[in-house]
Design a protein around this motif. Structure first.
Motif, short mmCIF file in Angstrom:
data_model
loop_
_atom_site.label_atom_id
_atom_site.label_comp_id
_atom_site.label_asym_id
_atom_site.label_seq_id
_atom_site.Cartn_x
_atom_site.Cartn_y
_atom_site.Cartn_z
N PRO A 134 0.82 -1.21 0.00
CA PRO A 134 0.00 0.00 0.00
C PRO A 134 0.86 1.26 0.00
O PRO A 134 1.99 1.26 0.49
CB PRO A 134 -0.80 -0.12 1.31
CG PRO A 134 -0.75 -1.57 1.68
CD PRO A 134 0.57 -2.05 1.19
N TYR A 185 -5.99 2.37 -0.77
CA TYR A 185 -4.62 2.58 -1.23
C TYR A 185 -4.37 1.75 -2.46
O TYR A 185 -4.82 0.61 -2.56
CB TYR A 185 -3.64 2.20 -0.10
CG TYR A 185 -3.78 3.09 1.10
CD1 TYR A 185 -3.42 4.43 1.02
CD2 TYR A 185 -4.27 2.61 2.29
CE1 TYR A 185 -3.57 5.27 2.09
CE2 TYR A 185 -4.43 3.44 3.38
CZ TYR A 185 -4.07 4.77 3.29
OH TYR A 185 -4.22 5.60 4.37
N SER A 211 2.80 2.56 3.18
CA SER A 211 3.02 1.45 4.11
C SER A 211 4.51 1.32 4.40
O SER A 211 5.34 1.76 3.62
CB SER A 211 2.47 0.14 3.55
OG SER A 211 3.20 -0.25 2.40
#
Length: 340
Positions: free
Chosen positions: A291, A339, A294
C-alpha cells in the motif's frame, strides 16, 4: 509484525544437543545443494550464526550491530488512480497522496523525530522524493521548505522503481506485446518496424542494484561502528540504545528508505521470502500488495568477517520485523479511497 501484528516464534521442544545436530544437518544439506554461495545473503531462519562459503561451513559470529531497514512506499499518484504502469516514468502525487504523506509526517513512529534515523534515502524519482520530503518534515506539503528537521535526505537511483519497458504509461491490463503494438500504431509505423521503447528490467537486475545499495550501507555502518568501538573491550563497555532510547543488544542503525511498490516487493521476496505467509496481503495476480505509505521493516545482521571491515562483499542474514504496516496512518478516514 504482519500488518501491525507481532510475529511469534515457537521455541523447539527438542533438547539443545538434538537441536544443534538438526541445524548442523540442515547446513550440510544446504552446502551440498547450493555449493558455493559467497557474497550472498543467508536467510537467518535457516542458519543462525554460521555462514557457508566455498562449500565449507565456518562458524562466524554475528557483528555486534544490525541495520534496520524501514522500506516505505511513496504516496498515491495520478497514475495510480488511472491504473497506469509507471515504472521509471513519473507522475505527480494526488491531493490524497499529499494528505496521507502529511498524516505520516505527523506520526513520531515514522517521521524521524522520535525514531532517529542514522541515514535517510529515497528514490531519485520525483514521486518518491516529494513523499520523503513531506514525511520527514523537509517540506510542508504545499511545497514550502521547512527548517524543522536536520535530516539529510539522500537521493539514490539504486532504489528507484523497476524499469517496465513498453508498458510504461499504459494501462496495467495491457500485455507487453499489446503495449508494443500500441506504440507502433501511435508512431504510425508497421507492425514489423523496430521502435525505441523504455528500458525493461528483470527482477534479478533490480535485486542486484538493491543488494549493492544494502551492501554499501553495511560497509558504512561497519566503518562507523568499528571506528568508534573498535576493540572487544570497548564494545563490552557500551550499553546500546535503540533509536527510541531503549536498551538494545546489538546496536541498531535505523535506515529510512522511500521507494516503490515493485522494488520493495522484490526486496521482500529476496530477503525474507520464506517468512511470508502464503495467504497474506496478495492481489488477485498473486503478488504481495504494497500500500501507499506502508512501511516494511527488515533487520539485516552482518557477520563479523574480515571482508566486512575491508573492501570485500559483506555477508549477512536478514529477518522480517514488520510487513506492509500502516499503523502510523491510524487516523486516516475510513471514507478515503483504497490505497493503490
Amino acid at each position: 509484525y504482519f500488518g501491525g501484528e507481532r510475529l511469534t516464534k515457537t521455541k523447539p521442544t527438542m533438547t539443545p544437543l538434538t537441536y544443534a545436530f538438526v541445524v548442523f544437518s540442515i547446513q550440510i544439506a544446504i552446502v551440498m545443494a547450493q555449493g558455493t554461495v559467497d557474497a550472498e545473503p543467508i536467510n537467518a531462519s535457516v542458519i543462525a550464526d554460521s555462514s557457508i562459503s566455498g562449500g565449507k561451513i565456518y562458524n562466524e559470529k554475528l557483528a555486534p550491530f544490525l541495520i534496520r531497514l524501514h522500506l516505505v512506499r511513496h504516496g498515491q499518484t495520478h497514475a495510480n488512480v488511472q491504473n497506469l504502469v509507471l515504472g521509471q516514468g513519473d507522475s505527480p502525487l494526488t491531493d490524497d497522496g499529499v494528505a496521507v504523506a502529511k498524516l505520516a509526517a505527523a506520526s513520531d513512529m515514522i517521521n524521524g523525530k522520535l525514531l532517529r534515523y542514522w541515514r535517510a534515502y529515497c528514490s531519485d524519482l520525483n514521486r518518491a522524493h516529494r513523499t520523503a520530503r513531506i514525511v520527514l518534515g523537509l517540506e510542508d506539503g504545499d511545497g514550502n521548505v521547512s527548517e524543522s528537521t536536520d535530516i539529510d535526505l539522500i537521493l539514490d537511483s539504486r532504489i528507484r522503481e523497476l524499469a517496465k519497458g513498453a508498458r510504461e504509461g499504459y494501462l496495467k491490463n495491457l500485455s507487453y506485446e499489446e503495449a508494443i503494438a500500441t506504440r507502433r500504431r501511435e508512431a504510425g509505423v508497421s507492425e514489423n518496424t523496430e521502435i525505441e521503447v523504455p528500458k525493461l528490467e528483470s527482477l534479478d537486475e533490480a535485486w542486484e542494484r538493491s543488494k549493492h545499495w544494502i551492501d554499501s550501507i553495511i560497509k558504512d555502518v561497519s566503518d562507523d561502528f568499528y571506528s568508534a568501538h573498535g576493540t572487544k573491550q570497548d564494545q563490552n563497555k557500551n550499553k546500546w540504545s535503540d533509536s527510541y532510547g531503549y536498551g538494545s543488544d546489538p546496536k541498531i542503525y535505523d535506515i529510512f528508505a522511500l521507494s516503490h511498490s515493485a522494488l520493495i516487493r522484490t526486496i521482500i521476496h529476496k530477503m525474507v521470502g520464506p517468512e511470508l505467509p502464503s495467504n497474506f496481503a496478495t492481489t488477485e495476480e498473486g503478488s504481495l500488495l504494497i500500500p501507499n505509505l506502508s512501511r516494511t521493516i527488515i533487520d539485516v545482521r552482518p557477520f563479523e568477517t574480515h571482508s566486512l571491515k575491508k573492501n570485500g562483499t559483506p555477508r549477512w542474514t536478514s529477518s522480517l520485523f514488520r510487513l506492509t504496516d500502516v499503523s502510523h496512518l491510524a487516523d486516516t478516514s475510513q471514507n478515503r479511497p483504497p490505497y493503490l
